[in-house]
Design a protein around this motif. Structure first.
Motif, PDB file in Angstrom:
ATOM      1  N   ARG A 247       7.667  -8.602  -2.667  1.00 41.68           N
ATOM      2  CA  ARG A 247       7.981  -7.181  -2.490  1.00 41.68           C
ATOM      3  C   ARG A 247       7.519  -6.322  -3.664  1.00 41.68           C
ATOM      4  O   ARG A 247       6.994  -5.232  -3.467  1.00 41.68           O
ATOM      5  CB  ARG A 247       9.481  -6.996  -2.269  1.00 41.68           C
TER       6      ARG A 247
ATOM      7  N   GLU B 260       7.007  -3.121   5.441  1.00 44.51           N
ATOM      8  CA  GLU B 260       7.797  -4.345   5.546  1.00 44.51           C
ATOM      9  C   GLU B 260       8.414  -4.467   6.937  1.00 44.51           C
ATOM     10  O   GLU B 260       8.384  -5.540   7.551  1.00 44.51           O
ATOM     11  CB  GLU B 260       8.906  -4.357   4.503  1.00 44.51           C
TER      12      GLU B 260
ATOM     13  N   LEU C 231       2.870   2.575  -4.221  1.00 45.64           N
ATOM     14  CA  LEU C 231       3.220   3.643  -5.151  1.00 45.64           C
ATOM     15  C   LEU C 231       2.031   4.111  -5.968  1.00 45.64           C
ATOM     16  O   LEU C 231       1.890   5.297  -6.267  1.00 45.64           O
ATOM     17  CB  LEU C 231       4.335   3.167  -6.083  1.00 45.64           C
TER      18      LEU C 231
ATOM     19  N   SER D 198       6.228   1.920   1.970  1.00 41.26           N
ATOM     20  CA  SER D 198       6.328   0.497   1.679  1.00 41.26           C
ATOM     21  C   SER D 198       7.421  -0.160   2.519  1.00 41.26           C
ATOM     22  O   SER D 198       7.238  -1.260   3.055  1.00 41.26           O
ATOM     23  CB  SER D 198       6.620   0.296   0.185  1.00 41.26           C
ATOM     24  N   LEU D 199       8.562   0.518   2.658  1.00 38.93           N
ATOM     25  CA  LEU D 199       9.638  -0.016   3.487  1.00 38.93           C
ATOM     26  C   LEU D 199       9.222  -0.065   4.952  1.00 38.93           C
ATOM     27  O   LEU D 199       9.527  -1.041   5.659  1.00 38.93           O
ATOM     28  CB  LEU D 199      10.894   0.850   3.324  1.00 38.93           C
TER      29      LEU D 199
ATOM     30  N   PHE E  13      13.640  -4.873  -7.380  1.00 44.42           N
ATOM     31  CA  PHE E  13      12.796  -4.235  -6.378  1.00 44.42           C
ATOM     32  C   PHE E  13      12.488  -2.780  -6.706  1.00 44.42           C
ATOM     33  O   PHE E  13      11.465  -2.235  -6.269  1.00 44.42           O
ATOM     34  CB  PHE E  13      13.449  -4.342  -4.999  1.00 44.42           C
ATOM     35  N   ASP E  14      13.359  -2.139  -7.504  1.00 44.69           N
ATOM     36  CA  ASP E  14      13.102  -0.763  -7.939  1.00 44.69           C
ATOM     37  C   ASP E  14      12.282  -0.706  -9.229  1.00 44.69           C
ATOM     38  O   ASP E  14      12.044   0.372  -9.766  1.00 44.69           O
ATOM     39  CB  ASP E  14      14.420  -0.015  -8.159  1.00 44.69           C
TER      40      ASP E  14
ATOM     41  N   ARG F 160       3.772  -5.606  -3.484  1.00 47.96           N
ATOM     42  CA  ARG F 160       3.455  -4.777  -2.326  1.00 47.96           C
ATOM     43  C   ARG F 160       3.897  -3.337  -2.551  1.00 47.96           C
ATOM     44  O   ARG F 160       3.182  -2.390  -2.228  1.00 47.96           O
ATOM     45  CB  ARG F 160       4.122  -5.341  -1.071  1.00 47.96           C
ATOM     46  N   ARG F 161       5.096  -3.185  -3.118  1.00 50.06           N
ATOM     47  CA  ARG F 161       5.607  -1.833  -3.359  1.00 50.06           C
ATOM     48  C   ARG F 161       4.760  -1.105  -4.397  1.00 50.06           C
ATOM     49  O   ARG F 161       4.486   0.090  -4.266  1.00 50.06           O
ATOM     50  CB  ARG F 161       7.066  -1.916  -3.818  1.00 50.06           C
TER      51      ARG F 161
ATOM     52  N   SER G 271       7.065   4.950  -1.600  1.00 51.66           N
ATOM     53  CA  SER G 271       8.229   4.072  -1.527  1.00 51.66           C
ATOM     54  C   SER G 271       8.711   3.923  -0.092  1.00 51.66           C
ATOM     55  O   SER G 271       9.003   2.803   0.374  1.00 51.66           O
ATOM     56  CB  SER G 271       9.345   4.614  -2.412  1.00 51.66           C
TER      57      SER G 271
END
Length: 262
Positions: free
Chosen positions: A181, A154, A189, A150-151, A39-40, A184-185, A147
């Motif tokens: 994810r 969600e 970014l 994005s959270l 995810f990172d 989307r992230r 970042s």
């Protein structure tokens, strides 16, 4: 497959990890670390790893590593091939299309239910005020960090789904969220969706507050279709460009090899 040397002795597990080893939850720890690397964007679609390399990095046997990788495979994030080899699931636009179709079905149904005020299907609208404090704000108060935004995005969608009161649907949606994810992230970014996301979320919340089911369904459908269109613009080149321009360097257990092209 090319082998990667184990990290130098100075790179030991943190104290928290050692505690997890003693408590018998090492598979959970390895799973969480690998999942977060995906995810990172430290692990990217097409990256290849082996149980041996991971076990050497974490200084454990292959058994907890295999358990963690099998769980990631169940999440749709990893796939195995031969002799302990594993690969981060490559970009598959047909798969993303299917996931976004499912997402649209769930979320348009959810906003319809939230607007219906049907006594036979009570819903919890107490979350709406909290979401409005985040999303119905002037441009100067919006979260500028991609970042973090994005959270928040969600959490917006997951909160609405949970508010509809169907736990099986919420669990399914959480698994779906995990599988999309990374794209989307990446859009938050390196794309330009930040302000449009705020405006679209605010409009959806206004419809829910007013009980306007038809308009809420239309707006949610367009919101998801727009997100899907952005996903289709994300290429493997863009993913690797993201790695090159960020601090998300590949972890030591990733072998250096030519990745497939999409």
């Amino acid at each position: 497959m090319k082998s990667v040397a184990a990290p130098p002795p100075a790179e030991t597990l943190p104290e928290s990890a050692e505690g997890e080893v003693r408590s018998g939850s090492l598979p959970e720890y390895v799973y969480a670390r690998l999942r977060q690397d995906i995810f990172d964007m430290r692990l990217l679609p097409g990256d290849q790893i082996t149980e041996t390399e991971i076990a050497a990095y974490f200084k454990v046997s292959r058994t907890p590593v295999r358990q963690a990788l099998q769980r990631l495979q169940g999440d749709g994030l990893m796939q195995g091939y031969v002799r302990g080899g594993w690969e981060v699931v490559p970009m598959d636009f047909k798969r993303f299309s299917e996931l976004y179709e499912m997402r649209k079905l769930i979320e348009t149904h959810v906003v319809q239910r939230l607007c219906s005020r049907d006594p036979a299907h009570p819903v919890d609208l107490s979350c709406i005020d909290g979401l409005r404090r985040i999303w119905c704000v002037p441009a100067s108060d919006r979260e500028p960090d991609g970042s973090k935004a994005s959270l928040l995005d969600e959490q917006f969608h997951q909160t609405l789904v949970r508010a509809a009161g169907n736990q099986e649907m919420a669990d399914t949606f959480d698994r779906l969220t995990d599988r999309i994810r990374i794209v989307r992230r990446l859009d938050f970014l390196y794309g330009d969706c930040l302000h449009s996301t705020y405006e679209e979320h605010a409009a959806i919340l206004d419809c829910i507050a007013g009980g306007n089911a038809e308009e809420a369904m239309r707006l949610m459908g367009e919101h998801i279709d727009g997100s899907h269109a952005e996903v289709n613009q994300i290429t493997l080149h863009r993913l690797h460009g993201a790695r090159a321009t960020s601090s998300a360097k590949p972890p030591p257990y990733v072998a250096v090899r030519v990745r497939r092209q999409f």
